[in-house]
Design an enzyme around this catalytic site. Structure first.
Site, mmCIF file in Angstrom:
data_model
loop_
_atom_site.group_PDB
_atom_site.id
_atom_site.type_symbol
_atom_site.label_atom_id
_atom_site.label_comp_id
_atom_site.label_asym_id
_atom_site.label_seq_id
_atom_site.Cartn_x
_atom_site.Cartn_y
_atom_site.Cartn_z
ATOM 1 N N ASP A 1 0.850 -1.187 0.000
ATOM 2 C CA ASP A 1 0.000 0.000 0.000
ATOM 3 C C ASP A 1 0.889 1.242 0.000
ATOM 4 O OD1 ASP A 1 -2.438 1.373 0.040
ATOM 5 O OD2 ASP A 1 -2.436 1.515 2.224
ATOM 6 N N HIS B 1 -3.634 14.314 -0.060
ATOM 7 C CA HIS B 1 -3.985 13.514 1.112
ATOM 8 C C HIS B 1 -2.887 13.601 2.173
ATOM 9 C CE1 HIS B 1 -5.330 10.221 3.639
ATOM 10 N NE2 HIS B 1 -4.196 9.571 3.409
ATOM 11 N N GLU C 1 -10.940 4.257 2.837
ATOM 12 C CA GLU C 1 -9.938 4.957 2.042
ATOM 13 C C GLU C 1 -10.181 4.620 0.582
ATOM 14 O OE1 GLU C 1 -5.969 4.202 3.405
ATOM 15 O OE2 GLU C 1 -6.219 5.449 5.192
ATOM 16 N N GLU D 1 -9.115 4.157 -2.889
ATOM 17 C CA GLU D 1 -7.843 3.875 -3.560
ATOM 18 C C GLU D 1 -8.093 3.130 -4.867
ATOM 19 O OE1 GLU D 1 -4.819 2.131 -1.141
ATOM 20 O OE2 GLU D 1 -5.534 3.042 0.724
ATOM 21 N N ASP E 1 -9.458 0.538 1.281
ATOM 22 C CA ASP E 1 -8.549 0.079 2.323
ATOM 23 C C ASP E 1 -9.070 0.588 3.670
ATOM 24 O OD1 ASP E 1 -6.376 -1.257 3.342
ATOM 25 O OD2 ASP E 1 -5.018 0.431 3.121
ATOM 26 N N ARG F 1 -8.690 4.390 12.577
ATOM 27 C CA ARG F 1 -7.846 5.552 12.835
ATOM 28 C C ARG F 1 -7.350 5.615 14.284
ATOM 29 N NH1 ARG F 1 -6.345 7.063 7.785
ATOM 30 N NH2 ARG F 1 -8.146 7.465 6.451
ATOM 31 N N LYS G 1 -4.813 -1.657 9.826
ATOM 32 C CA LYS G 1 -5.001 -1.907 8.408
ATOM 33 C C LYS G 1 -5.134 -3.386 8.052
ATOM 34 C CE LYS G 1 -4.453 2.247 6.571
ATOM 35 N NZ LYS G 1 -5.162 2.751 5.403
ATOM 36 N N THR H 1 -9.258 -5.286 3.438
ATOM 37 C CA THR H 1 -9.102 -4.412 2.282
ATOM 38 C C THR H 1 -9.993 -4.980 1.192
ATOM 39 O OG1 THR H 1 -6.806 -3.882 2.836
ATOM 40 C CG2 THR H 1 -7.500 -3.484 0.569
#
Length: 423
Positions: free
Chosen positions: A129, A136, A202, A204, A236, A240, A256, A260
């Site tokens: 990733d 960003h 996210e 992506e 993804d 946080r 993470k 995904t």
């Protein structure tokens, strides 16, 4: 403009100019196989292969389309991908009678998408990733360090990335349980064990590596795209608050690794060629091994929709574009392999969150709400600072041509409550 022998609506993501690859099972059958999307149908390439249409290519006799993943075909190389694509495009065109006028073959080879189950398209060996959007990275850095120190000193010199968890890459439509772990609330002196309170998406895109490289042999930036089989949408998911506590000094880990999501159709790089554009100006000038001699980005419109459990329909919460990415796919690959790291067929390289310069083009809730200070207002009166249980996220993307679209379909995921843990 080339046209298929049956009607495909102008706003369809899958015209004859696209022909993305995927793995599917027809309703009532157990054996997966490979096909391409065309309009509302799937062309079963295992049927096309058996009928002998690929006999003059390198895939002859290899049964590359009677597989549960694209990996074998991906490993055949760019020249073979192009040959096969040309044959498929000719077979589906309104000028060629081979499939158009053969009712028996059409019945076997063309399957309504509504009558098929989509499966993971690729057996993913490794997942990387990146953090390739300057807007960003600047926004996130400004939240935590202030505008004057937003970007780390290395950011404009190299594509920052980390190695992710391939085992938890899942197909669109897979429900995601809220993760749990250690978080440290601002008022607490020590961490607590808790469900994630700041769950985010996210936006992506990911590229799948086709042919790889030998260990010890870097891929030159000018040859990097020859190793890219195609692109998919990527969500993804990100915890946080877990990340804020764990990330020093080695970066994301549990924040993470829980999921995904990717879209099921892999759009060939060749289909995107008409939409090639120049990415952002890179200052300072990259080192020689990262310098490109042609535009390295693509004009791909991207949107995110949210549907809460009390909402009647999904609502768009952001719209951005792939071309905002500062570091290109070719530069990411060149940097990834400059040490001699070997990439393999099926490896996934994701872009990192894609954000633009305006608020409405930010690619995650962290940015859209500015770390929770400015909630997203929804039409039904609800607000979102972070994702709630029952929320469903849908991402989509396309390139707009004259009278046709090259689309990526969609990637969906719904948030389920945390799994209870007996301690």
């Amino acid at each position: 403009m080339i046209r298929s022998f049956f009607n495909v609506e102008p706003d369809s993501h899958f015209p004859i100019q696209n022909l993305p690859y995927g793995v599917f099972k027809p309703e009532g059958e157990s054996m997966p196989r490979i096909g391409v999307a065309i309009g509302d149908y799937i062309l079963d390439l295992s049927v096309v292969e058996k009928a002998g249409f690929f006999n003059n290519t390198a895939v002859k006799g290899k049964k590359v389309f009677e597989q549960s993943s694209l990996n074998l075909f991906m490993g055949t190389g760019k020249e073979t991908w192009s040959e096969v694509r040309s044959i498929i495009q000719k077979l589906l065109s309104d000028k060629d009678p081979a499939l158009r006028d053969n009712a028996s073959l059409r019945r076997k080879a063309l399957i309504p998408q509504a009558d098929a189950e989509m499966l993971m398209p690729v057996d993913i060996g490794d997942y990387t990733d990146f953090y390739a959007s300057k807007d960003h990275a600047t926004n996130v850095g400004a939240m935590f360090r202030g505008r004057e120190n937003a970007l780390m000193p290395n950011w404009t010199h190299l594509p920052v990335g980390y190695h992710g968890r391939a085992s938890s890459v899942v197909l669109s439509g897979t429900d995601i349980h809220r993760p749990q772990g250690q978080i440290k609330p601002p008022e607490a002196e020590t961490p607590i064990f808790s469900p994630c309170r700041q769950l985010d998406f996210e936006l992506e895109m990911g590229c799948f590596i086709g042919t790889g490289n030998q260990l010890g042999e870097p891929i030159p930036v000018g040859q990097a795209e020859e190793h890219v089989f195609g692109l998919v949408l990527v969500n993804d998911w990100s915890a946080r608050d877990i990340q804020a506590w764990e990330y020093q000094p080695l970066g994301p880990f549990l924040a993470k690794n829980f999921a995904t999501s990717i879209s099921p159709w892999v759009v060939p790089l060749e289909a995107l060629e008409p939409f090639r554009v120049q990415g952002p100006i890179q200052e300072p000038e990259p080192l020689a091994y990262l310098k490109e001699d042609k535009p390295g980005s693509f004009d791909i419109e991207l949107e995110v929709y949210l549907k809460g459990k009390n909402m009647q329909k999904p609502e768009r919460i952001t719209r951005t574009n792939f071309q905002y990415l500062y570091w290109s796919m070719a530069q990411q690959i060149a940097h990834h392999t400059i040490t001699g790291c070997n990439l393999n067929p099926g490896d996934l390289l994701a872009s990192g969150t894609i954000s633009g310069p305006e608020k409405e083009t930010r690619g995650c809730l962290l940015e859209l709400t500015w770390r929770g200070k400015d909630p997203v207002e929804l039409e039904n009166g609800e607000q979102r600072t972070w994702l709630e249980d029952g929320d469903e996220l849908m991402m989509t993307g396309w390139c707009q041509g004259e009278g046709y679209r090259i689309g990526f379909g969609e990637v969906k995921g719904r948030i389920l409550p945390v799994r209870t843990l007996n301690i």
